[in-house]
Enzyme design. Structure first.
Site, PDB file in Angstrom:
ATOM      1  N   HIS A 255       7.861   6.149  10.647  1.00 32.37           N
ATOM      2  CA  HIS A 255       7.177   5.841   9.272  1.00 32.37           C
ATOM      3  C   HIS A 255       6.405   7.484   9.078  1.00 32.37           C
ATOM      4  O   HIS A 255       5.120   7.476   9.132  1.00 32.37           O
ATOM      5  CB  HIS A 255       6.010   4.913   9.322  1.00 32.37           C
ATOM      6  CG  HIS A 255       5.038   4.536   8.010  1.00 32.37           C
ATOM      7  ND1 HIS A 255       6.031   5.058   6.750  1.00 32.37           N
ATOM      8  CD2 HIS A 255       4.214   3.760   7.925  1.00 32.37           C
ATOM      9  CE1 HIS A 255       4.972   4.585   6.078  1.00 32.37           C
ATOM     10  NE2 HIS A 255       4.244   3.846   6.400  1.00 32.37           N
TER      11      HIS A 255
ATOM     12  N   LYS B 281      24.367 -10.871  -1.555  1.00 28.42           N
ATOM     13  CA  LYS B 281      25.774 -11.231  -1.460  1.00 28.42           C
ATOM     14  C   LYS B 281      26.641 -10.363  -0.335  1.00 28.42           C
ATOM     15  O   LYS B 281      27.805 -10.232  -0.361  1.00 28.42           O
ATOM     16  CB  LYS B 281      26.262 -10.807  -2.762  1.00 28.42           C
ATOM     17  CG  LYS B 281      25.674 -11.543  -3.840  1.00 28.42           C
ATOM     18  CD  LYS B 281      26.110 -11.075  -5.328  1.00 28.42           C
ATOM     19  CE  LYS B 281      25.656 -12.043  -6.659  1.00 28.42           C
ATOM     20  NZ  LYS B 281      25.426 -11.171  -7.804  1.00 28.42           N
TER      21      LYS B 281
ATOM     22  N   ARG C  62      12.259   1.687   2.384  1.00 28.80           N
ATOM     23  CA  ARG C  62      11.468   0.883   3.258  1.00 28.80           C
ATOM     24  C   ARG C  62      12.584  -0.195   4.045  1.00 28.80           C
ATOM     25  O   ARG C  62      13.128  -1.035   3.190  1.00 28.80           O
ATOM     26  CB  ARG C  62      10.189   0.305   2.802  1.00 28.80           C
ATOM     27  CG  ARG C  62       9.666  -1.005   3.769  1.00 28.80           C
ATOM     28  CD  ARG C  62       8.658  -0.094   4.603  1.00 28.80           C
ATOM     29  NE  ARG C  62       7.638  -0.931   5.535  1.00 28.80           N
ATOM     30  CZ  ARG C  62       6.643  -0.408   5.963  1.00 28.80           C
ATOM     31  NH1 ARG C  62       6.373   0.537   5.656  1.00 28.80           N
ATOM     32  NH2 ARG C  62       5.845  -1.546   6.573  1.00 28.80           N
TER      33      ARG C  62
ATOM     34  N   ARG D 201       0.744  -1.424   0.038  1.00 27.93           N
ATOM     35  CA  ARG D 201      -0.140  -0.082   0.004  1.00 27.93           C
ATOM     36  C   ARG D 201       0.760   1.282  -0.073  1.00 27.93           C
ATOM     37  O   ARG D 201       0.519   2.126  -0.875  1.00 27.93           O
ATOM     38  CB  ARG D 201      -0.995   0.007   1.292  1.00 27.93           C
ATOM     39  CG  ARG D 201      -2.006   0.859   1.102  1.00 27.93           C
ATOM     40  CD  ARG D 201      -3.116   0.566   2.204  1.00 27.93           C
ATOM     41  NE  ARG D 201      -2.443   0.447   3.240  1.00 27.93           N
ATOM     42  CZ  ARG D 201      -2.645   1.249   4.521  1.00 27.93           C
ATOM     43  NH1 ARG D 201      -2.929   2.437   4.244  1.00 27.93           N
ATOM     44  NH2 ARG D 201      -2.107   0.973   5.401  1.00 27.93           N
ATOM     45  N   THR D 202       1.736   1.293   0.793  1.00 32.14           N
ATOM     46  CA  THR D 202       2.775   2.587   1.002  1.00 32.14           C
ATOM     47  C   THR D 202       3.611   2.611  -0.330  1.00 32.14           C
ATOM     48  O   THR D 202       3.488   3.656  -0.987  1.00 32.14           O
ATOM     49  CB  THR D 202       3.722   2.402   2.027  1.00 32.14           C
ATOM     50  OG1 THR D 202       2.908   2.318   3.088  1.00 32.14           O
ATOM     51  CG2 THR D 202       4.812   3.386   1.926  1.00 32.14           C
TER      52      THR D 202
END
Lengths: 308, 308, 308
Positions: free
Chosen positions: A134, A85, A106, A55-56
């Site tokens: 957030h 890696k 994120r 959604r974000t």
């Protein structure tokens, strides 16, 4: 702080900057109603998501497209082959900034956005870093209150549900403390009650707050009910406590009957059953408008970061 | 070969074509600094990745967007539902070329890009096919040397690390052999030393090369150190050999002190610890500029393939 | 039904609407040959896929880009973090419609598209809902027959393979029943024969149909062979039956020799081995053109839904 270099945490926004942001956000609503603009002139936003938050992500991507920009995207750290890696976040940022004009990050680790901003030559927007911040969610919550109630000073807000773990309620309390005569009421099961750090902050800034058990009693005396989801796993083995707590804090018709006619129900979404479906049709149910405000806020932030 | 129909392997590029490519690449740097062009006029690139390689994918996608094009993308063979049902690569190409004007293919099988090109009516760009080729990486390495050092003829390059398995070092040696008076030095643990096929090719084309154990001695006598990552799994049970090899070939301040003032350190990235973080601030550390050159090279290839 | 609000199921299209759609689809072929248009003016399509279907997704996304639109996309329900937290499809639609102007939905549950359309304020396009409908596939099949054969009235079609489980063959039979003098022949192993509900529908609408065992005999008497894939798992332990059935219904040179010169072979793809590769070069092999028609049909639907 007057100019905006990165968006890392809710705390970086003071009243003046919030006022500027909300003015630009209002313009963005008009841009969307006219089907977009070209102010981004095909500049590129990278959405670098080390954990999924669809959604974000979709909201940020739509924001960039509405402004005439483009998006390169990766959804999951597990697929981010360089990270697998052993590449550091800092190195990844140094590479991706060679491809994009702004990076939306994120991450699963608190502080990741700040670490990214320290090495970045392009703006970083924190789209959630683990148990940390957030900020765009907090900003859209604030914008929604201002837009729906008409003011932030003097607003009375009941925060309901999981206030201990819910990042959104904590940040909202923090940001509301910047305004005058705000009155907060915390309605939560004891096991997920609002924590002392936020209460101390409110005391320090002279913000009035109280704790209540009875949602019905509170509902009649507030402008905003900010509902949040209670997660079963917070209660461990105490299933009975969970069921009881959950049942007590559902927004249903009875709560709506108590809420003033100008009152509003907000929720950061997704909801499960803490708001009854019957409430959706009530014009005071503002949570889907709130979600759409996320689009406008993110457009405004992109514009403020890139239009310098 | 003068015109460019597909980009399948490093070998298809001769000196003239490389010179043309590098001239277009230089133009692309200016396009990016002006925030893009519209020469692609919304044409569509499909990134068809049968295994994830996020950095390569994002670089190609940014390249297409900077030119005014659009991108349809799939990240992983496991999610490519038709492949899961048994569809051949050839059939997938025949379908996707109905949607896109150019296909960027990443595959786990050597030779996949060539197979795709054989049936394709649109240009195919090989973004790595298993242990096979990854030509755009080689081209960006060459472009970086030319740009940073000012020439390719007469350049002295030390290749360091895993030269047996590292596709990039092998391809770079191959391409450098097209230039005059190049001098190569291979610095690698014996278990991952440069293989005979490349050495034979160099002998055949009269390219001077040597093998050295002591990186410090080599560092003072080269224009470019091309560092690569040594993977622990190549050493099997020989953990001690691995630790020793790895420790011996780290680029740190001591190596930088030995490197000439016009010298450069390159690395295909991601790195783990084979370049010390203290080196990053040295202007001779060219590896992040090298990564960004990938954007410009890919823009140039897209333009040369589609602007016919 | 004259206007188009959502695309939910093949049944919603009558002859007039199909004629309108096919006329717009033809225009779309010209738009693509001119490298796109700007009629979408950067409007946004969300591809909301609760299960992967890469080919369908890429086709829709290319369609939107060819029209000058933009796309926000999510590939997999497992990554749709809100769904994982218990969000209903209806709530997800209510949120995503705040970001996008049209939603393309792929879901694993029959009826999901209809549920989405019931709450949506933007057009919903069903891109397949489980064992339910996949209307754009049926529409592109119909368009391909009309384009390749020149008409739908009076067309003779043999449907071959798994007719019991193949959604596409069932929908095609249903849609063809709207036209006059259509003649259908079902060629299938008994275990996956066409089901009675479709046969009853054909009887009710006076459509002539027959069932045959011998593909060779049928091939000479039809305009279109609509081949489909037989899935081994439908036969359970009856491996021998499966091998025999499969071998009997392969389109190879022998079948092509029997097919009339104006005849066509269609297949919804992906194919495995039910069409021999030798057939691909035959101009009557229309299945890759059919796949590309999916692009044109989807462009036409987007235009009809959004250009109101």
């Amino acid at each position: 702080m007057d100019s905006l270099d990165h968006v890392i945490e809710a705390q970086q926004f003071n009243r003046d900057l919030l006022a500027d942001l909300f003015a630009v956000t209002k313009e963005m609503e008009e841009v969307v109603s006219r089907y977009g603009s070209n102010i981004m002139n095909r500049r590129i936003m990278a959405t670098l998501f080390y954990e999924p938050s669809t959604r974000t992500r979709l909201s940020f991507e739509a924001a960039m497209y509405r402004l005439g920009g483009e998006v390169i995207t990766t959804e999951s750290a597990r697929e981010f082959s360089s990270a697998a890696k052993g590449e550091t976040l800092e190195d990844t940022i140094r590479i991706v900034q060679g491809y994009a004009d702004v990076i939306v990050l994120r991450h699963y680790e608190s502080g990741a956005a700040r670490r990214a901003a320290e090495v970045a030559s392009v703006p970083i927007i924190n789209a959630g870093d683990g148990p940390g911040q957030h900020p765009t969610q907090s900003l859209l919550d604030m914008y929604t209150i201002q837009k729906e109630i008409g003011r932030l000073d003097g607003v009375r807000v009941a925060m309901v549900g999981d206030l201990a773990n819910g990042r959104t309620a904590r940040s909202l309390a923090y940001l509301l403390a910047k305004y005058d005569d705000v009155k907060l009421t915390f309605v939560a099961p004891e096991v997920v009650a609002m924590k002392d750090d936020i209460k101390d902050h409110l005391v320090e800034h002279g913000v009035a707050f109280s704790e209540e058990e009875d949602l019905m009693k509170v509902a009649g005396e507030v402008d905003v009910i900010y509902q949040t989801r209670i997660q079963r796993e917070r209660f461990g083995d105490r299933t009975e406590d969970y069921e009881q707590a959950r049942g007590r804090y559902i927004i249903n018709q009875e709560v709506m009957d108590a809420l003033p006619s100008h009152g509003r129900v907000l929720h950061p979404l997704p909801r499960v059953d803490e708001i009854a479906p019957e409430v959706d049709a009530d014009p005071r149910a503002a949570y889907f408008r709130q979600a759409q405000n996320g689009l406008f806020i993110r457009m405004a932030l992109l514009r403020m970061l890139l239009e310098k």
